[in-house]
Design a protein around this motif. Sequence first.
Motif, PDB file in Angstrom:
ATOM      1  N   PRO A 101      35.051  42.140  36.257  1.00 33.73           N
ATOM      2  CA  PRO A 101      33.594  42.617  36.162  1.00 33.73           C
ATOM      3  C   PRO A 101      33.347  42.838  34.483  1.00 33.73           C
ATOM      4  N   VAL A 102      34.386  43.146  33.944  1.00 36.71           N
ATOM      5  CA  VAL A 102      34.639  43.445  32.215  1.00 36.71           C
ATOM      6  C   VAL A 102      34.404  41.993  31.647  1.00 36.71           C
ATOM      7  N   LEU A 103      35.259  41.116  32.067  1.00 41.42           N
ATOM      8  CA  LEU A 103      35.230  39.878  31.524  1.00 41.42           C
ATOM      9  C   LEU A 103      34.120  39.012  31.514  1.00 41.42           C
ATOM     10  N   SER A 104      33.445  38.940  32.774  1.00 38.64           N
ATOM     11  CA  SER A 104      32.416  38.208  32.997  1.00 38.64           C
ATOM     12  C   SER A 104      31.736  38.668  34.331  1.00 38.64           C
ATOM     13  N   GLY A 105      30.391  39.262  34.213  1.00 38.95           N
ATOM     14  CA  GLY A 105      29.695  39.461  35.252  1.00 38.95           C
ATOM     15  C   GLY A 105      29.333  38.330  36.244  1.00 38.95           C
ATOM     16  N   ALA A 106      29.406  37.068  35.804  1.00 35.67           N
ATOM     17  CA  ALA A 106      29.216  35.874  36.666  1.00 35.67           C
ATOM     18  C   ALA A 106      30.262  35.583  37.444  1.00 35.67           C
ATOM     19  N   TYR A 107      31.278  35.512  36.807  1.00 34.86           N
ATOM     20  CA  TYR A 107      32.634  35.489  37.421  1.00 34.86           C
ATOM     21  C   TYR A 107      32.908  36.545  38.447  1.00 34.86           C
ATOM     22  N   TYR A 108      32.572  37.826  38.299  1.00 29.08           N
ATOM     23  CA  TYR A 108      32.719  38.860  39.397  1.00 29.08           C
ATOM     24  C   TYR A 108      32.190  38.552  40.498  1.00 29.08           C
TER      25      TYR A 108
END
Length: 278
Positions: free
Chosen positions: A146-153
Amino acid sequence: MFLSDEFVYVDLNKTGSVSVLNWLQALKFPQRQVKHHLKPDEAIVSSGILKFATIRNPWDYYLSLWSYGVKRKGKSGPYLALTRFRPFKSRGYTQNPYGAVTGFVPALLAAARQDRTANLQLYSDPDNPEAFRAWLRKVMDPKLAPVLSGAYYSSRLHRCSGLYSYRFCNLYCSGSKTLHSGRLRDPAALEKWVEENCYIDRFLHTETLAADFRSVMLEHKLAKAETLDSVIGAGKPMNASRSAAAKRSDFYDTETRQLVAERESLIINRFGYQFKDG
């Protein structure tokens, strides 16, 4: 993305895209649209024009991504995510508004647990294998998704795949709604979805970039051999963030090598990549 009347080149960062874009511009193709890392819309995807892209060995990809962060800190997404408190950035509102909202608290908690001063040290020396390994373990940690990318998360791919596989799926596959639905729960389901939704006709491998580019141009009669030889030979060098002289084994140990193998199995299996020394 480089869009012409005859083809579209879709560029994923750290895969040799700078060289390909330089070559295309040198060949003077009429440009309908040029914008870095832009995904073609459905009209382009469903059209009959050639669609090609670049792909890279995952072990090299992460080494290059880290090195780029060391050299170009303000331009690197993972660098900004790990070293700055940005709770409202990169939440993925466009891909999944609901997921962006529900992912805010996990991102806030994960960011609060980060020692940003220590994370800065991971980017202090481009020749420090221990710094790279520590950085890689963070980037591969599902808890930090969730820190690296909200879409990824919100896609939930972080449960079974790495950031590179997510970027591949998001840029090179249609069906974004399914990708971000959270329904692709395991590697087998993801591989099946990619097989059905990857719209790219040809991939150029970073490891053989010039030869692959030349082959595509000639096969589709987009340029003549002598013109290609002139452009590729005189083109600007690839924007490599890690010297070609650096050996993978200098930076990877057994643990981090296996970590990439497990988290990036989608790309490794699809393209037959292996870890090779050098």
